[in-house]
Design an enzyme around this catalytic site. Structure first.
Site, PDB file in Angstrom:
ATOM      1  CE1 TYR A  57      -4.028  -1.790  -0.383  1.00  0.00           C
ATOM      2  CE2 TYR A  57      -2.995  -3.298   1.165  1.00  0.00           C
ATOM      3  CZ  TYR A  57      -3.978  -3.023   0.234  1.00  0.00           C
ATOM      4  OH  TYR A  57      -4.910  -3.980  -0.096  1.00  0.00           O
ATOM      5  CB  VAL A  92      -8.668   2.180  -1.965  1.00  0.00           C
ATOM      6  CG1 VAL A  92      -9.517   1.009  -1.487  1.00  0.00           C
ATOM      7  CG2 VAL A  92      -7.539   1.698  -2.868  1.00  0.00           C
ATOM      8  CG  ASP A  93      -8.808   6.115  -7.006  1.00  0.00           C
ATOM      9  OD1 ASP A  93      -9.687   6.998  -6.949  1.00  0.00           O
ATOM     10  OD2 ASP A  93      -8.862   5.165  -7.818  1.00  0.00           O
ATOM     11  CG  HIS A 108     -14.062  -2.270  -1.427  1.00  0.00           C
ATOM     12  ND1 HIS A 108     -14.111  -2.609  -2.761  1.00  0.00           N
ATOM     13  CD2 HIS A 108     -15.114  -2.917  -0.841  1.00  0.00           C
ATOM     14  CE1 HIS A 108     -15.152  -3.431  -2.975  1.00  0.00           C
ATOM     15  NE2 HIS A 108     -15.764  -3.618  -1.827  1.00  0.00           N
ATOM     16  N   GLY A 176     -17.625   1.022 -14.849  1.00  0.00           N
ATOM     17  CA  GLY A 176     -16.309   0.401 -14.753  1.00  0.00           C
ATOM     18  C   GLY A 176     -16.172  -0.667 -13.699  1.00  0.00           C
ATOM     19  CB  SER A 178     -16.052  -7.261 -13.214  1.00  0.00           C
ATOM     20  OG  SER A 178     -15.767  -7.410 -11.828  1.00  0.00           O
TER      21      SER A 178
END
Length: 235
Positions: A57, A92-93, A108, A176, A178
């Site tokens: 990370y 997580v950005d 998340h 974006g 799945s």
């Protein structure tokens, strides 16, 4: 929600950040930036090798500060002029926030934050001068800290809040993703009957028979430009 504007709820996944150079969370070969996903993104992996997880990370943070929001992030921020926009992201950005989105819920976790190993409600923000952590990193009150990431094998604390927001949407948009990572993928089931749903992805997955889904088979930025055009015509 008491709003005079239509409520537009966005569920975004890794595909919205790929145009900013952020690699997708999990590639088909089970690797994330050349690491086995379960080694760096699971509760078991963290217990086995916390040093590796902290290192991973740290690398992601250094990558993130060099990245910039792309047109898709900016379009969502601009939509706040005409809609009450709520972004529920699996990412997580912090690119949604940096683009100007004011309501972002991170299912998340967040890369630029760390939290107490013993108290998940104690969270601190990192700054660009101090991006790196180790298993011995302590917070301001003395707690041992870990990445503020919801690992596989851990509950998703904000999923109920996300479901509530989705249930109040006038328009729901999936971008974006799945649709295979649960519980996030299950948010489609929380949309009120009759609510229009748009799914933007160059390789869209099955929506499981959910009604009122318009699929836009394009990347995030191009797909959002098409969505804006559709919404303008519908006013």
């Amino acid at each position: 929600m008491n709003s005079t504007k239509p409520i537009l709820v966005i569920s975004s996944g890794a595909g919205i950040s790929t145009e900013s150079g952020i690699r997708t969370f999990r590639d088909a070969d089970g690797l994330w930036e050349n690491y086995p996903v379960m080694d760096v993104a699971s509760a078991d992996g963290f217990r086995r090798n916390p040093e590796l997880v902290h290192q991973f990370y740290n690398e992601r943070r250094h990558q993130l500060i060099k990245a910039k929001p792309n047109d898709a992030h900016r379009i969502l921020a601009e939509l706040e002029k005409d809609y009450d926009v709520y972004v529920i992201t699996q990412n997580v950005d912090d690119l949604h926030e940096r683009a100007g989105s004011s309501r972002v819920l991170h299912l998340h976790g967040e890369l630029m934050k760390i939290r107490s190993v013993s108290d998940p409600d104690y969270i601190e923000s990192l700054d660009i001068e101090h991006l790196d952590t180790t298993p011995s990193t302590r917070g301001k009150r003395g707690d041992l800290m870990r990445p503020h990431i919801v690992f596989f094998q851990e509950p998703v604390p904000l999923i109920e809040e996300a479901a509530r927001i989705v249930s109040e949407a006038d328009i729901f948009v999936v971008i974006g993703t799945s649709l295979v990572v649960y519980p996030a993928a299950g948010l489609l089931q929380c949309v009120r009957p009759g609510t229009p749903i748009y799914y933007i992805d160059p390789n869209p997955a099955s929506t499981g028979g959910v009604a009122n889904v318009t699929v836009i088979k394009k990347g995030a930025s191009e797909g959002l430009r098409e969505l804006v055009s559709i919404l303008e015509k519908g006013k």
